[in-house]
Design an enzyme around this catalytic site. Structure first.
Site, short mmCIF file in Angstrom:
data_model
loop_
_atom_site.label_atom_id
_atom_site.label_comp_id
_atom_site.label_asym_id
_atom_site.label_seq_id
_atom_site.Cartn_x
_atom_site.Cartn_y
_atom_site.Cartn_z
CE1 TYR A 14 6.35 55.44 37.30
CE2 TYR A 14 5.65 56.85 35.85
CZ TYR A 14 5.36 55.71 36.46
OH TYR A 14 4.62 54.33 36.20
CD GLU B 227 6.28 51.91 39.05
OE1 GLU B 227 5.21 52.27 37.82
OE2 GLU B 227 6.29 52.09 39.86
#
Lengths: 381, 287
Positions: free
Chosen positions: A101, A189
């Site tokens: 991530y 993101e």
């Protein structure tokens, strides 16, 4: 304003972040065509602005163009959390070894952007934060300096990324920072950022949220807004610069000021009613704006009564009263109305409204109670 | 008496020739605020409001000519960050920004810049600061509040007016009312103002008006427990707000379950703050 995955990844790619080859399709035939161009082994991904697409069957692997067409037909017919799927992204399938991530968001409390990374990619970062917070590495970025190279390296080391990937990872980090900065994003993101079996880093999924207040300097990004996903009334309200949010109750609210509008909803609930909406008509509301607001409130057939709560400051009571009268001439309705006017020119406003068929109230509590009774067919003028 | 603004305030209005700037300058003057200068780039050399206030091209020139010590900003959101930098670079120690809709990344840069210089910003997206009987800097209607010993700090505009008015109706007055604004990144927090009220000899009681979004109210609760001796009453707006939606104010949003009204109310009640169930009740709590 939320961007779709395909839009976010296009922006990422523009800033040098590697993404899979692929294109978006609005019908199954196009999906098949794209799959053919990509060699047949593809992933079909629904483009809706909610999470949990995979679990809902909105992300499927296809091994041939024909299968891509079949799956696209299925996915384009479903709804995910109530939202119809109108587009699918057809991406070349990647063979994934590791999922990471990497994201940037605004840290309100620190008043700085924060870059976050985790070796537990592919799941929502909120979930990681709850279950294994030690797996998240955070670095605050000085907004006057931007992301420093050493910070990107610190993050790579912090998530135990093999050294051979540090340089590419830093480039991706810098690209994400530029995408966030130059798009005026509040969230950018990559989840997951994967290491493929060919040992390459690839952003296979992406998400961006942009700052509505900054869209004036990004007309190209503003055009990306998907108005299909919001209630029609909210799109209409934006045209008039009204801040409107639809709720599931039955008492329409028209209030000046966001805080007071929330407090008005709360007090309706406190006395056993249910607000139908949040609506802030803003400062200095003109009669056209008031009329538009009333039309929008009454377009909801659940609305059984309307409560006007106006505290005159910049907004003048007489002007709002004239707006209400003008609106009532234009919008014919039997829905009972309760008004409460206080502050600047409230007395003049009350006089103007005395010729209209309205219930009046002195205090906020009184207004809420009267609106609830009126909605139940009890309160009469 | 008061915090932040008083009789000694020498006020500059940035954006004085715009609709809002001019309208509110008139009201600030009528209240008795010492408005000494205005700035609109390109309109220097003129006067507004029948010769009452001179207009300058830049904050620097206005400062040199009139010795302003406080600035209130009414310029449109796309130019507002620059207006704040201009006031800060001139060395003005208190800047009150009324403008709504400034991009949040602009505000992050502004806030970090001002912190390095030690300059106080109130706002943006706020109604300003009112010290009843002395000075009104911003847009809070002057006639809804009387001088008194209650300090008021709030993230909201009209909701604050409700409370000031409710206090006035029962004969209670305000030392200073500070609107810190509804944006996610602002210049002054609840804690900053609570500290000033605690130190102000003319403030005996404090009212805090919060809303959903962020964790400023929770931090205020901690601060109250550790540092405040004066009684605090509060109201939190947005108990019925749905998650994930921005309720008018850019900062009023419940994100990933954080920033709910319930959490804030609990945090405040846990440290002994009385939380009103509706805004008019606050006056009863402090009476």
């Amino acid at each position: 304003m939320k961007l779709h995955e395909y839009q976010s990844k296009q922006i990422f790619s523009h800033y040098g972040i590697p993404i899979p080859s692929g294109r978006v399709a609005a019908n199954a035939a196009d999906a098949k065509q794209i799959a053919e161009e990509l060699g047949g082994h593809v992933v079909i991904k629904s483009q809706v602005l909610v999470g949990g697409r995979g679990k809902a069957g909105g992300i499927r692997l296809a091994k041939s163009p024909q299968e891509a067409e079949d799956l696209a037909t299925q996915i384009l017919g479903i709804k995910i959390k109530g939202l119809p799927v109108r587009k699918v992204l057809v991406d070349e399938a990647a063979s994934i070894e590791t999922e990471i991530y990497l994201g940037i968001t605004n840290d309100r409390a620190e008043r700085k952007p924060v870059m976050m990374a985790s070796s537990a990619g592919g799941v929502e970062i909120e979930q990681v934060a709850k279950e294994t917070p030690d797996k998240i590495v955070k670095v605050h970025i000085d907004p006057l300096l931007g992301l420093r190279d050493y910070q990107a390296r610190d993050i790579a080391a912090g998530i135990d990324l093999p050294r051979e990937h540090w340089q590419t990872f830093s480039q991706i980090g810098r690209g994400l920072w530029r995408a966030y900065l130059r798009s005026d994003a509040t969230l950018a993101e990559i989840n997951p950022l994967v290491i493929t079996s060919q040992n390459r880093l690839l952003a296979v999924d992406g998400k961006m949220v942009l700052d509505d207040n900054a869209l004036f300097r990004h007309p190209d990004l503003a055009e990306m807004r998907d108005v299909d996903v919001e209630p029609k009334a909210e799109t209409e309200a934006r045209k008039y610069n009204l801040s409107f949010i639809k709720l599931d109750g039955y008492i329409g609210c028209m209030v000046n000021g966001a805080g007071l509008a929330m407090a008005t909803m709360d007090i309706i609930k406190l006395h056993g009613g249910k607000p139908a909406n949040f609506l802030d008509i803003g400062g200095g509301a003109s009669s056209e704006k008031v009329a538009a607001a009333l039309r929008i409130i009454l377009s909801d057939s659940n609305v059984k009564a309307v409560l006007f709560n106006i505290f005159g400051g910049i907004t003048r009571g007489d002007e709002v009263a004239r707006g209400i009268l003008a609106a009532l001439q234009e919008v014919k309705t039997d829905v009972p109305m309760v008004t409460r006017l206080v502050g600047t020119n409230a007395e003049e406003g009350r006089q103007i409204l005395s010729e209209a068929n309205m219930i009046t109230a002195e205090t906020l509590v009184d207004a809420a109670k009267k609106a609830i009774r009126a909605a139940q067919g009890g309160e009469q003028v | 008496m008061s915090i932040l603004v008083d009789k000694n305030t020498r006020l500059l209005v940035q954006g004085i020739t715009g609709n809002e700037g001019l309208f509110h300058t008139q009201h600030m003057l009528a209240y008795g605020t010492n408005v000494v200068a205005g700035v609109t780039p390109g309109k220097g050399g003129g006067w507004v409001l029948e010769g009452k206030v001179p207009v300058f091209d830049s904050v620097r020139i206005a400062h040199e000519a009139t010795g302003v010590n406080t600035s209130v900003i009414f310029v449109p959101s796309r130019f507002a960050a620059d207006a704040i930098y201009e006031a800060a670079d001139t060395g003005i120690q208190l800047i009150v920004c009324i403008t709504e809709g400034i991009p949040v990344q602009d505000m992050m840069r502004v806030r970090n810049y001002l912190d390095q210089k030690g300059i106080r910003l109130v706002g943006p997206n706020c109604p300003g600061v009112l010290t009843p009987g002395e000075a009104k800097v911003g847009i809070i209607p002057g006639d809804i509040s009387i001088p008194g010993n209650i300090g008021v700090v709030s993230r909201s505009g009209t909701l604050t007016y409700e409370v000031l008015y409710a206090l006035k109706l029962v004969g209670l007055g305000t030392s200073t009312c500070v609107g810190i604004g509804g944006d996610p990144i602002n210049g002054t927090s609840f804690i900053d103002v609570l500290g000033m009220f605690e130190a102000d000899p003319y403030t005996d009681k404090i009212i805090l008006i919060g809303e959903i979004g962020g964790t400023d109210e929770e931090k205020a609760a901690e601060y109250i427990a550790d540092h405040l001796t004066k009684p605090v009453a509060a109201f939190i707006a947005g108990q019925t707000a749905p998650p994930g939606k921005r309720m008018g104010h850019a900062g009023a949003i419940v994100e990933s379950g954080s920033g709910t009204a319930a959490d804030k109310i609990k945090a405040l009640q846990d440290v002994g703050v009385q939380v009103a169930s509706h805004p008019e009740e606050i006056a009863e709590l402090l009476a």
